[in-house]
Design an enzyme around this catalytic site. Structure first.
Site, PDB file in Angstrom:
ATOM      1  N   GLN A 126      25.272  18.550 -68.788  1.00 32.96           N
ATOM      2  CA  GLN A 126      24.776  19.911 -68.838  1.00 32.96           C
ATOM      3  C   GLN A 126      23.649  20.093 -69.806  1.00 32.96           C
ATOM      4  OE1 GLN A 126      28.947  21.423 -68.817  1.00 32.96           O
ATOM      5  NE2 GLN A 126      28.085  23.302 -68.035  1.00 32.96           N
ATOM      6  N   HIS A 156      33.495  14.794 -69.417  1.00 31.72           N
ATOM      7  CA  HIS A 156      33.361  16.160 -68.797  1.00 31.72           C
ATOM      8  C   HIS A 156      32.663  16.288 -67.643  1.00 31.72           C
ATOM      9  CE1 HIS A 156      32.943  20.560 -70.636  1.00 31.72           C
ATOM     10  NE2 HIS A 156      32.781  20.595 -69.587  1.00 31.72           N
ATOM     11  N   ASN A 191      38.053  16.644 -69.761  1.00 39.81           N
ATOM     12  CA  ASN A 191      37.967  18.104 -69.756  1.00 39.81           C
ATOM     13  C   ASN A 191      38.377  18.690 -68.423  1.00 39.81           C
ATOM     14  OD1 ASN A 191      36.407  20.548 -71.125  1.00 39.81           O
ATOM     15  ND2 ASN A 191      35.570  20.353 -69.070  1.00 39.81           N
ATOM     16  N   GLU A 192      39.438  19.464 -68.647  1.00 38.70           N
ATOM     17  CA  GLU A 192      40.068  20.553 -67.608  1.00 38.70           C
ATOM     18  C   GLU A 192      40.589  19.765 -66.441  1.00 38.70           C
ATOM     19  OE1 GLU A 192      37.035  23.600 -66.510  1.00 38.70           O
ATOM     20  OE2 GLU A 192      37.637  24.446 -68.253  1.00 38.70           O
TER      21      GLU A 192
HETATM   22  C1  BGC Z   1      33.712  24.012 -68.223  1.00 45.13           C
HETATM   23  C2  BGC Z   1      32.011  23.903 -68.561  1.00 45.13           C
HETATM   24  C3  BGC Z   1      31.503  25.045 -67.644  1.00 45.13           C
HETATM   25  C4  BGC Z   1      32.109  26.319 -68.203  1.00 45.13           C
HETATM   26  C5  BGC Z   1      31.552  27.729 -67.568  1.00 45.13           C
HETATM   27  C6  BGC Z   1      34.234  25.156 -67.826  1.00 45.13           C
HETATM   28  O1  BGC Z   1      35.211  25.226 -66.821  1.00 45.13           O
HETATM   29  O2  BGC Z   1      34.356  22.848 -68.822  1.00 45.13           O
HETATM   30  O3  BGC Z   1      31.397  22.782 -68.198  1.00 45.13           O
HETATM   31  O4  BGC Z   1      30.025  25.368 -67.730  1.00 45.13           O
HETATM   32  O5  BGC Z   1      33.591  26.256 -67.719  1.00 45.13           O
HETATM   33  O6  BGC Z   1      31.790  27.729 -66.283  1.00 45.13           O
END
Ligand code: BGC
Length: 411
Positions: free
Chosen positions: A19, A113, A157-158
């Site tokens: 990003q 990520h 991540n997530e």
């Molecule tokens: C993510 C980010 C994303 C942010 C805002 C999160 O789910 O980890 O990469 O930019 O939300 O939408």
């Protein structure tokens, strides 16, 4: 009421490699941005050129009063081809970690990520069991190089993102992903069948959940076994899920499926990373979307800073491990609304601490206005604006506001 935050509380902002770095050409998402029938509104391009400009960005973050930075390293750069590791890229990240240290910023490092190397996506990506082992090998190589400079590590991540987006109606069912034209085009570009190409944000849920959970476990163990000594955990997208009338069952089911299973998997971790942006209400047939009349952010989410307190309490009670808020924020052009949101969210963190909930840090998403995945550059999450032509940074009032609180360590 003023709450003094615990000593060593982490105050930071977060980013992710794809990003902000720019030029992440060897990644699967770069490819998906460039197929003819792409779902991306923009291409990431130079992003914020953070790959080169990190020294000034880190100096700025520290000068504002923050004591930590959460960011990710890019697997597609570190292992450009399967089994081929780049010392030059690892050295790049080592310098970046060292610059954090020079500025007194603790390093909260995310290993993955959303983006993966192209070669990984073309061999089944997150739908292939073997990926867990490959992820662990990459973690092993990275920690051997960087481990002594890491303060906290997040594996993936997530992990639960896909399931959550599907519940919200953003991503369609597995079948639609499998048959999508963009998946077919990307697969063709890699010389494989559509069936074989799988990227993290768009992977087929029914095939990927166990792979992701195993990757987390193997990655965590590799990080623990390597150089340095630091807490390791996963980060999860957690929403304040609320039941509207007759929605109790649907809400409970959704919560178990997209959050519960993953929270339970943190049992042997050192912390859980809570990432919260809003709430979601459920009726008998599922997610209801925003309530009429409520202010919306640029993402179309309800402006609901109270969500964070609810998710911290839920995550802490369910996992019994310490919580780090690894992401919280909103997309808006109105920086005063960002400050109002932060006030609401931090009030919730303070109440949690007051009640003895073990919260170790707060990271605002994001340090910079950046590439918001399929939504491109339009949503503005940053504490610092970035001019898309000149890359010039402009610090927003919210950055000074939050930095001031960070420096005083009280709210
Ligand atoms: C993510 C980010 C994303 C942010 C805002 C999160 O789910 O980890 O990469 O930019 O939300 O939408």
């Amino acid at each position: 009421m003023t709450t003094k935050f615990p000593e060593r509380f982490l105050w930071g902002a977060a980013t992710a490699a794809h990003q902000v770095e720019g030029g992440n050409t060897n990644s699967d998402l770069w490819l998906l941005e460039h197929v003819d029938r792409t779902v991306f509104m923009d291409r990431s391009g130079d992003a914020c050129d953070h790959y080169h400009r990190y020294p000034e960005d880190l100096a700025q973050l520290a000068a504002l009063g923050f004591n930590a930075y959460r960011f990710s390293i890019e697997w597609a750069r570190i292992e450009p081809e399967e089994g081929e590791f780049s010392c030059a890229q690892l050295e790049h990240y080592r310098r970046m970690l060292a610059v954090c240290k020079e500025h007194g910023l603790k390093v909260v490092l995310t290993m993955h990520h959303f983006t993966s190397p192209r070669w990984l996506a073309a061999r089944g990506g997150w739908e292939s069991r073997d990926t867990a082992r490959l992820f662990a090998r990459y973690c092993e190589q990275a920690v051997a190089y960087l481990g002594d400079l890491i303060d906290v590590a997040c594996t993936l991540n997530e992990l639960n993102l896909g399931i959550l987006l599907r519940q919200w109606g953003f991503l369609h069912i597995d079948d639609a992903i499998l048959k999508s034209p963009w998946r077919a085009e990307a697969a063709r570009a890699c010389g494989v069948e559509p069936e074989e190409f799988s990227s993290f944000p768009f992977c087929v849920r029914s095939r990927s959940r166990d792979v992701l959970l195993e990757a987390h476990t193997l990655g965590r163990d590799a990080l623990r076994a390597g150089r340095g000594s630091f807490p390791v955990g996963m980060t999860l997208a957690l929403t304040d899920m609320q039941a509207a009338p007759d929605g109790e069952e649907a809400c409970k089911r959704a919560r178990e499926e997209s959050e519960g299973v993953f929270l339970d998997a943190t049992r042997h971790d050192d912390f859980v990373g809570v990432q919260t942006y809003t709430r979601q209400r459920f009726g008998p047939r599922g997610a209801l979307g925003p309530a009429p009349g409520i202010e919306l952010t640029q993402m179309g989410y309800e402006f609901w800073p109270q969500a964070l307190e609810a998710t911290i309490r839920y995550a802490s009670a369910r996992t019994k491990v310490p919580v780090i808020v690894t992401e919280n924020g909103l997309a808006t052009d109105d920086d005063l609304r960002r400050i109002a949101y932060l006030e609401g969210a931090l009030g919730g963190v303070a109440r949690c601490l007051h009640d003895g909930v073990d919260v170790r840090g707060y990271f605002y998403w994001s340090m910079l206005d950046n590439f918001e995945w399929i939504f491109g550059y339009q949503p503005k999450f940053g504490l610092i604006a970035v001019d898309r032509k000149t890359q010039r940074r402009t610090v927003k009032p919210s950055a000074r506001w939050l930095g001031h609180i960070a420096r005083r360590n009280e709210f």
